[in-house]
Write a protein that holds these residues in place. Structure first.
Motif, mmCIF file in Angstrom:
data_model
loop_
_atom_site.group_PDB
_atom_site.id
_atom_site.type_symbol
_atom_site.label_atom_id
_atom_site.label_comp_id
_atom_site.label_asym_id
_atom_site.label_seq_id
_atom_site.Cartn_x
_atom_site.Cartn_y
_atom_site.Cartn_z
ATOM 1 N N SER A 332 40.392 189.450 106.792
ATOM 2 C CA SER A 332 41.230 190.658 105.822
ATOM 3 C C SER A 332 41.599 191.414 106.894
ATOM 4 N N SER A 333 41.886 193.125 106.347
ATOM 5 C CA SER A 333 42.161 193.634 107.131
ATOM 6 C C SER A 333 41.835 194.709 105.898
ATOM 7 N N TYR A 334 43.196 195.291 105.410
ATOM 8 C CA TYR A 334 43.253 196.503 104.929
ATOM 9 C C TYR A 334 42.784 196.699 102.991
ATOM 10 N N PRO A 335 41.541 197.363 102.401
ATOM 11 C CA PRO A 335 40.964 197.030 100.828
ATOM 12 C C PRO A 335 42.332 197.497 99.689
ATOM 13 N N TYR A 336 42.018 196.173 99.246
ATOM 14 C CA TYR A 336 43.260 196.068 98.817
ATOM 15 C C TYR A 336 43.052 196.899 96.812
ATOM 16 N N ILE A 337 43.758 197.751 96.373
ATOM 17 C CA ILE A 337 43.273 197.966 95.095
ATOM 18 C C ILE A 337 44.268 197.312 94.129
ATOM 19 N N PRO A 338 44.327 196.507 93.501
ATOM 20 C CA PRO A 338 45.608 195.960 92.604
ATOM 21 C C PRO A 338 46.060 198.037 91.982
ATOM 22 N N ASP A 339 47.735 197.493 91.156
ATOM 23 C CA ASP A 339 47.842 198.466 90.367
ATOM 24 C C ASP A 339 47.376 197.862 88.386
ATOM 25 N N LEU A 340 46.003 198.635 88.252
ATOM 26 C CA LEU A 340 46.380 198.238 86.985
ATOM 27 C C LEU A 340 46.347 198.960 85.992
ATOM 28 N N PRO A 341 47.048 199.052 84.559
ATOM 29 C CA PRO A 341 47.039 199.796 84.142
ATOM 30 C C PRO A 341 46.266 200.892 83.082
ATOM 31 N N GLY A 342 46.257 202.079 83.240
ATOM 32 C CA GLY A 342 45.523 202.912 83.234
ATOM 33 C C GLY A 342 44.828 203.116 83.750
ATOM 34 N N LEU A 343 44.548 202.661 85.649
ATOM 35 C CA LEU A 343 44.163 202.668 86.250
ATOM 36 C C LEU A 343 43.349 204.590 86.552
ATOM 37 N N ASP A 344 44.615 204.841 86.253
ATOM 38 C CA ASP A 344 44.666 206.222 86.972
ATOM 39 C C ASP A 344 44.373 207.431 85.885
ATOM 40 N N ASP A 345 44.178 206.363 85.363
ATOM 41 C CA ASP A 345 43.542 208.212 84.172
ATOM 42 C C ASP A 345 42.133 208.278 83.920
ATOM 43 N N PHE A 346 41.506 207.019 84.723
ATOM 44 C CA PHE A 346 40.225 206.876 84.563
ATOM 45 C C PHE A 346 39.677 208.338 85.309
ATOM 46 N N LYS A 347 38.745 208.753 84.499
ATOM 47 C CA LYS A 347 38.449 210.134 84.697
ATOM 48 C C LYS A 347 36.375 210.019 85.890
ATOM 49 N N GLY A 348 35.789 208.701 86.028
ATOM 50 C CA GLY A 348 35.208 208.876 86.781
ATOM 51 C C GLY A 348 35.372 208.588 87.874
ATOM 52 N N GLU A 349 34.093 208.288 88.988
ATOM 53 C CA GLU A 349 34.660 207.931 90.551
ATOM 54 C C GLU A 349 35.269 206.369 90.090
ATOM 55 N N ILE A 350 35.579 205.503 91.469
ATOM 56 C CA ILE A 350 36.398 204.838 91.690
ATOM 57 C C ILE A 350 36.189 204.561 92.926
ATOM 58 N N ILE A 351 35.391 203.508 93.313
ATOM 59 C CA ILE A 351 34.883 203.110 94.988
ATOM 60 C C ILE A 351 35.256 201.286 94.763
ATOM 61 N N HIS A 352 35.996 201.646 95.733
ATOM 62 C CA HIS A 352 36.443 200.040 96.236
ATOM 63 C C HIS A 352 34.644 199.524 97.280
ATOM 64 N N SER A 353 34.548 197.905 97.031
ATOM 65 C CA SER A 353 33.339 197.275 97.496
ATOM 66 C C SER A 353 33.055 197.628 98.943
ATOM 67 N N GLU A 354 34.312 197.449 99.295
ATOM 68 C CA GLU A 354 34.234 198.022 100.569
ATOM 69 C C GLU A 354 32.497 199.741 101.661
ATOM 70 N N GLY A 355 33.313 200.130 100.335
ATOM 71 C CA GLY A 355 32.644 201.923 100.188
ATOM 72 C C GLY A 355 31.885 202.285 99.816
ATOM 73 N N PHE A 356 30.481 201.079 99.544
ATOM 74 C CA PHE A 356 30.227 201.212 98.605
ATOM 75 C C PHE A 356 28.556 200.916 98.829
ATOM 76 N N ASP A 357 27.443 202.021 98.416
ATOM 77 C CA ASP A 357 26.451 202.148 99.312
ATOM 78 C C ASP A 357 25.595 201.413 98.406
ATOM 79 N N SER A 358 25.211 201.957 97.787
ATOM 80 C CA SER A 358 23.769 202.029 96.914
ATOM 81 C C SER A 358 23.356 202.312 95.123
#
Length: 609
Positions: A332-358
């Motif tokens: 693969s190449s660059y991380p893919y984050i789909p455009d999901l309805p309302g995701l931009d409104d989320f106030k918590g933290e969003i991490i792609h699996s590539e950047g998840f540590d622990s």
């Protein structure tokens, strides 16, 4: 020169009856005699360049896998007419001869492959440009005569340009006891600097794919530079999530020329692997620029070379002009984050699996993981182990396979005991058609072994499949690079309800606090992990080489019309552009054949497509 029916009948009778050492010895001698007889007949028929003479040696339903020997490509043929016609047509140029059973390799033996009781023999031969090896599998035909149902022919070495290993190793005279001159460290420093010379090959990516092809090219005398965006070789594994370990066992995962230590664990943790990669690059004298990002490159038709720009860690840019550009940065190449309805409104933290540590630091919190592939499940296990209330969101059907025992079925060849090189040759000999057949049989066995787990998953509403043609997770990997989970324990926790499962179709939209379901209820979240995969390689080519070249070469990875992986390990429609990717075993095996093609092009033996 067909084997007599009497001998063939005796061979069949003995095939599955080995009770004493003497019987085992007699069977081994019989297998050797059968293989030698077939090879002699094959050489005689092949030298005639007449497909009709070859016909008597093959079953009507048969398979031929050629790697560079007759076709200078990774190619396959199915059916007696196609196999014999292809062999006869290419023999005039190939001049394959001197077929024999070599000493020091696994001798002919009785095996069962894809349900067929067969004599399997490794052989060697010569061609007009080098030497090769292959596999033949023999069994009685309807007429009682022993014939081949599977043949492979693989180029191993170009005459006069063998790998610099063993007796052909460098003398070290350039620096050994070179009083008053450069020592080894001086020579290595100048080689890596590239102040007064250009690399013949530029490899982008310093993990298993890049290191494998660089090591192979080095041993063929081809100057190679690897650029790695991380600060250290091995960081592409070290920097992944905290609990990561390989999902297949150590005995099939060695890199070229250097096996892992026999003291290492069966499933290698990411840190050990990353450290080994760094050690390997140093020990194999691979020229590496770390903390270096590939920016872009253009092809110059006049000079037959690339003008490649890379960005060093200090912000400076450097231009190199290699003749070959190898992308070795994964499926693969660059991380893919789909455009999901309302995701931009989320106030918590969003991490792609590539950047998840622990999961450390998220104790007692609520986490949603979008995806149900292997990475998603491993991350769910990690979060759960830290006391995080974790729910997985399934968007599409997933193939689930236990790491042990089910996934171990795909390691069977390496479990049989032949040397690694022989196992690799057997694996490389498989045609696309036989691969599909084998994975279908393996998937059925996996269903039996995992039936309780699968039933439990279905009972909680998990969407399970076994592949579009019931070939299981491996063909999903080849076709799309994902869609499966090699299960390390998360499925059992889902079945018990300790890890939650939510179907995406039941979600109305994301909110500031989590997700609103269609039934009006809310699932709260503090963290959303996007285990949603990556853009395909074409996106990387678009950004680095431009749309024109990306469109010219077409898809990278996935299966083409010939059943081979698109543009992988072989010449592409763009001269001087190559791709290598996959697991450690896949890179170890195919790096050899890819390096041979590059060497052949440098010698003028092989032209661009």
């Amino acid at each position: 020169m067909a084997l007599s029916k009497a001998i063939a009948a005796r061979q069949v009778e003995q095939m599955n009856h080995v009770d004493t050492p003497m019987q085992a010895y007699q069977q081994a001698m019989q297998a050797r005699q059968t293989a030698e007889h077939w090879l002699a007949g094959f050489e005689t028929a092949l030298s005639s360049e007449d497909a009709a003479q070859l016909t008597a040696l093959f079953h009507q339903e048969c398979h031929w896998r050629d790697i560079l020997t007759f076709t200078w490509d990774l190619s396959s043929a199915e059916g007696r007419d196609n196999v014999t016609t292809g062999l006869a047509a290419a023999q005039a140029q190939t001049a394959a001869a001197q077929f024999h059973l070599p000493e020091g390799r696994k001798p002919p033996r009785q095996v069962t492959r894809l349900g067929r009781d067969s004599i399997e023999a490794i052989f060697e031969f010569k061609t007009s440009v080098g030497s090769g090896s292959g596999i033949v599998r023999l069994s009685p035909g309807d007429d009682g005569v022993i014939k081949a149902w599977h043949l492979s022919t693989t180029l191993e070495e170009i005459d006069g340009h063998g790998e610099m290993t063993g007796d052909n190793r460098p003398t070290g005279s350039a620096y050994s006891r070179n009083f008053g001159g450069d020592n080894w460290e001086d020579i290595r420093e100048k080689a890596v600097a590239y102040d007064d010379h250009e690399p013949t090959v530029l490899v982008i990516g310093g993990a298993q794919a890049g290191l494998s092809i660089a090591a192979r090219l080095n041993q063929l005398g081809i100057n190679t530079l690897v650029v790695e965006q991380w600060p250290r070789i091995g960081d592409s594994w070290r920097k992944r999530y905290h609990s990561l370990a390989l999902h297949n066992s150590i005995h099939l995962n060695h890199l070229p020329y250097m096996d892992f230590p026999p003291t290492w664990p069966k499933y290698i943790p990411k840190g050990m692997l990353g450290n080994w990669f760094e050690f390997y690059a140093d020990a194999m004298e691979i020229n590496c620029w770390t903390d270096t990002e590939f920016v872009s490159s253009t092809w110059d038709e006049a000079s037959k070379s690339w003008t490649a720009t890379v960005k060093r860690g200090d912000g400076t840019k450097r231009v190199v002009r290699p003749k070959h550009l190898v992308f070795a940065n994964g499926v693969s190449s660059y991380p893919y984050i789909p455009d999901l309805p309302g995701l931009d409104d989320f106030k918590g933290e969003i991490i792609h699996s590539e950047g998840f540590d622990s999961g450390a630091g998220w104790e007692g919190k609520q986490a949603l993981i979008i995806g149900t592939g292997s990475s998603a499940n491993d991350i769910a296990l990690d979060l759960h182990s830290f006391g995080v209330n974790t729910t997985m969101i399934q968007r599409g059907s997933t193939t689930v396979v236990s790491i042990d025992p089910s996934a171990r079925l795909n390691e069977a060849i390496w479990d049989e005991g032949p040397p690694l090189a022989d196992c690799d040759l057997i694996v490389a000999s498989t045609t696309p058609a036989l691969m599909v057949e084998g994975y279908k049989q393996g998937a059925q066995r996996m269903l039996e072994l995992d039936k309780d787990m699968i039933a439990g998953l279905k009972n909680i509403g998990f969407k399970f499949d076994i592949g579009e043609d019931e070939t299981g997770h491996q063909m999903k990997y080849f076709r799309r690079g994902g869609g499966y989970n090699l299960d390390a324990g998360s499925s059992d926790l889902m079945i018990k309800g300790e890890i939650g499962l939510l179907q995406y179709e039941n979600i109305e939209h994301f909110t500031a606090e989590g997700v609103l379901l269609k039934d009006g209820s809310t699932v709260p979240a503090d963290l959303i992990v996007m285990a949603t995969g990556y853009f395909p390689q074409k996106e990387l080519i678009n950004r680095g080489l431009g749309e024109e070249i990306a469109d010219k070469i077409g898809p990278v990875w996935g299966l083409g019309e010939d059943g081979e992986l698109n543009n992988m390990f072989r010449r592409t429609p763009q001269e001087g552009l190559w791709f290598i990717a996959g697991g450690l075993a896949q890179c170890r095996i195919n790096s050899k054949y890819m390096a041979l093609q590059i060497k052949a092009m440098e010698l003028g033996l092989l032209a661009p497509l």
